[in-house]
Every structure is written in structure tokens, then in C-alpha cells.
Write a protein that holds these residues in place. Structure first.
Motif, PDB file in Angstrom:
ATOM      1  N   CYS A 160      -2.139   5.853   7.596  1.00  5.50           N
ATOM      2  CA  CYS A 160      -3.173   5.728   6.568  1.00  5.50           C
ATOM      3  C   CYS A 160      -3.190   6.966   5.665  1.00  5.50           C
ATOM      4  O   CYS A 160      -3.452   6.858   4.458  1.00  5.50           O
ATOM      5  N   LEU A 311      -1.407   1.952   2.645  1.00  6.97           N
ATOM      6  CA  LEU A 311      -2.253   0.955   3.306  1.00  6.97           C
ATOM      7  C   LEU A 311      -3.605   0.928   2.600  1.00  6.97           C
ATOM      8  O   LEU A 311      -4.335   1.917   2.610  1.00  6.97           O
ATOM      9  N   PRO A 314      -7.587  -0.219   4.994  1.00 10.53           N
ATOM     10  CA  PRO A 314      -7.114  -0.332   6.386  1.00 10.53           C
ATOM     11  C   PRO A 314      -8.261  -0.326   7.390  1.00 10.53           C
ATOM     12  O   PRO A 314      -9.255   0.368   7.215  1.00 10.53           O
ATOM     13  N   PHE A 327      -5.304  -4.924   6.713  1.00 13.53           N
ATOM     14  CA  PHE A 327      -4.897  -4.051   5.620  1.00 13.53           C
ATOM     15  C   PHE A 327      -4.318  -4.887   4.481  1.00 13.53           C
ATOM     16  O   PHE A 327      -3.926  -6.041   4.657  1.00 13.53           O
ATOM     17  N   LEU A 329      -1.288  -4.795   1.418  1.00 12.51           N
ATOM     18  CA  LEU A 329      -0.058  -4.184   0.950  1.00 12.51           C
ATOM     19  C   LEU A 329       0.251  -4.699  -0.450  1.00 12.51           C
ATOM     20  O   LEU A 329      -0.072  -5.849  -0.777  1.00 12.51           O
ATOM     21  N   VAL A 338       5.120  -1.840   8.699  1.00 17.25           N
ATOM     22  CA  VAL A 338       3.974  -1.172   9.314  1.00 17.25           C
ATOM     23  C   VAL A 338       4.063  -1.286  10.832  1.00 17.25           C
ATOM     24  O   VAL A 338       3.930  -0.293  11.560  1.00 17.25           O
TER      25      VAL A 338
END
Length: 362
Positions: A160, A311, A314, A327, A329, A338
Motif C-alpha cells: 500500500c 492500490l 485498499p 482494492f 487497480l 498483487v
């Protein structure tokens, strides 16, 4: 990059901090892998294209396209979609179908439901849905196994803060890397569209070269910082510029994930990279001459892709031996990139061994 590394076995960035992750599972059932397209705008409510917000299980996006075309008695070319979504998952995305001057079939929802496609919403729009117009994808994932431990939260927090290597997932290259093997053979003898109608093999070759370049920068630690001559990409946009002189402001923006260094998606044209950043592209052309030259002969245009992704929104919830990840993307980002930082699973590392279907981003 190590010459002894197995094909497709690219490095994890969190290993240097935490060591290799423990084994875990992430797709015991479709409900463990939920993907929802974030379009970023709404259909206008009128026009000759009917847009459908759908949910599917056990189907690829192209399966859903064919079912919709058949139900409306049109060519699949009349159906549009923005991104490719998973088969072994619960996925929600928009499709469009061109129906000029005519209503949708009365039984369209029922017919699609019988094929495993659930229609959640419908609206008209003047234009066909085009590839890559959505803004992001939201993922809700469930993982289990020994990887769900105290270190998982530390790994998650690290990602993160620092971002995630923007690798293409092993599924891009086919089971056991067969798409890449086919791409090598096709590009060696000369690419022809009739042999690769959807461009899947061209995509596999470009994705592999990008991952190789990212692996070099993971190895030397430069994947998350800007170098002189890098092409920087503004987070969340397609805006890019050449870093002609690196200063404190640019370095600080990269550190807070506002700017990302980028790698080349190989093809014809100027990659824009200069100075210190060029050496990675030179290494690609030397190590993978057949792929690079074959892509150029095929006429693919050069492009750029961020080496790192952030991210967005998150969230991690851990209960006993189960973890739930939530999360966003950017479009084109692989959730498997990830996951491979968080757990050890044969489908997330090398495609030198048998691989199972995974996230195909859209």
C-alpha cells in the motif's frame, strides 16, 4: 537479470523485506475472486446501442459476447466491451450491442440468464463500448492457508505504501507458456493476421518483454524510482513525459506514488526513453532479438506501461485463517500481480510449470 531464472519466474519485491511468502489458496470457488468494472461514466440513456451491466460466472468475456450476439441475432462485431474479465470468478462488466431502430428481444434477459449471464441493468447510448475506456477494476478476493498470518498484514501495508510491480500475469502467456512459445515461432517466420486474428500472440510477446524489463529493474531496485531519461506516467492517467533532469520534486512525487517510471511495450517507433533508462531496452533487444524484431516486422506500434501500480481504496480484513482483500487497480492491472507478493501458489510464479486460469484484466 539472472540468466538462470526460470521462464516467467519474475522476482517479488517484498521478498527482500520479508522473505518468500508462505503457501496459500486464492480461488477455491468463483465467489473468492470478485471483479467489478469501474466505468467512470454512465450511458446517456438514448442511442442505437443497448448497454448491459452484466454479472457472469464460469464464462470468459468473449463467451458473454457470443451469447449476447446470438440472443440479438447480430454479428459478434456488433457487440462491444471495454475489458476482458475472468472466467473462474464472479465478474461484473458492461457490454454493448448495436440495435439501430429496433428494441431488444423481449426475452433477452431470460435467454442470457440461461447461458449464465445475469443482466443487472440496461441503458441506451449513442456509441459502441470500446476497449479500454473504463477507469479501473475493483477486486474483492478471499485467500486462505498458511500465508494468512501476521506477516500478511505487514506485506500488505508495504504494498500500500510502495506500490505493486505492474507485471502481466502468467495467464497472459497461456498454460505452461504455450502462447509465448507460439508467439516465438510465429514471429520467427513472420507474423500474419490469419495466424493470430485476435492479436493474442502479439500481446503475449509484448507482455513477456515488458515483464523482462520490469524484472531487470526489480533486480537493481530501480522499479519504483525515476531515472534520468525515464518516461514518467502520471498515476491514474495516460499523461507521460520524459525525465530530462531528475530533481527533488520529481523524486518526491514518485515516492508518494503520484508518478511512476514506465517500461516499453515493444514495437515500431520511438520509445521516448533517453539516457540512463535506455540501457534496459538495449538489453531487451540483445537478449530477445527474435521477439523484438518480429514485433517490429509485424508493424505493432510502440507504447508505454507503468512499471508500478498503486492500490486504490485498499482494505484488508483477517479472521482466523481467512483474509479478505478489497482494492481498485487501474485498467490493465493484474490482481495476480498483487497476490504473488502475498502468497506462494504455483499459478502465481513461473509458467514453466502447469498454470491454471487467472485474472485477465480489462
Amino acid at each position: 537479470m539472472s540468466e538462470t531464472r526460470r521462464q516467467g519466474d519474475w522476482p517479488r519485491t517484498t521478498d527482500a523485506e520479508f522473505g518468500p511468502p508462505q503457501a496459500g489458496d486464492y480461488r477455491a470457488a468463483p465467489e473468492d475472486f470478485v471483479v467489478e468494472e469501474v466505468l467512470g461514466f454512465a450511458p446517456e440513456g438514448h442511442g442505437e446501442h443497448l448497454w448491459l451491466w452484466i454479472e457472469k460466472r464460469g464464462l470468459t468475456t468473449l463467451d458473454a459476447v457470443r451469447h449476447l450476439a446470438r440472443a440479438c441475432q447480430v454479428s459478434p462485431r456488433a457487440v462491444g466491451y471495454s475489458g476482458m474479465k475472468d472466467r473462474i470468478a464472479v465478474t461484473r462488466q458492461w457490454l454493448s450491442v448495436q440495435l439501430p431502430g429496433q428494441p431488444a428481444p423481449d426475452d433477452l434477459v431470460v435467454r442470457l440468464a440461461a447461458c449464465g449471464v445475469r443482466v443487472l441493468e440496461q441503458a441506451r447510448h449513442p456509441r459502441k463500448l470500446k476497449r479500454g475506456v473504463h477507469r479501473a477494476n475493483r477486486f474483492t478476493l478471499r485467500i486462505t492457508g498458511a500465508a494468512v498470518n501476521a506477516q500478511l498484514e505487514a506485506r500488505w501495508a508495504w504494498l500500500c505504501h510502495h506500490g505493486v510491480p505492474n507485471l502481466f500475469g502468467p495467464q497472459r502467456f497461456g498454460p505452461e507458456g504455450r502462447n509465448l512459445a507460439r508467439a516465438r515461432a510465429l514471429l520467427a517466420r513472420g507474423w500474419r493476421k490469419r495466424d493470430d486474428k485476435e492479436g493474442m500472440l502479439l500481446s503475449a510477446a509484448r507482455s513477456y518483454l515488458f515483464n523482462e524489463q520490469l524484472a531487470m529493474r526489480l533486480d537493481d531496485g530501480s522499479w519504483q524510482r525515476l531515472l534520468t531519461g525515464d518516461v514518467a506516467i502520471l498515476d491514474g492517467s495516460a499523461s507521460q513525459f520524459v525525465v530530462e533532469a531528475l530533481d527533488g520534486e520529481l523524486a518526491e512525487r514518485a515516492e508518494r506514488l503520484d508518478l511512476h517510471p514506465s517500461g516499453v511495450l515493444w514495437g515500431v517507433g520511438n520509445s521516448l526513453a533517453e539516457g540512463e533508462a535506455v540501457r534496459y531496452e538495449q538489453a531487451l533487444s540483445e537478449r530477445h532479438a527474435t521477439l523484438c524484431q518480429g514485433l517490429e516486422r509485424a508493424g505493432v506500434r510502440v507504447a508505454r506501461r507503468a512499471l508500478r501500480m498503486r492500490l486504490d481504496q485498499p482494505r484488508l480484513e483477517v479472521s482466523a485463517d481467512v483474509a479478505r482483500l478489497d482494492f481498485h487497480l487501474p485498467r490493465g492491472g493484474f490482481a495476480t500481480a498483487v497476490l504473488r507478493e502475498l502468497l506462494d501458489h504455483p499459478t502465481l510464479t513461473s509458467f514453466a510449470e502447469r498454470t491454471a486460469p487467472g485474472h485477465e484484466p480489462g
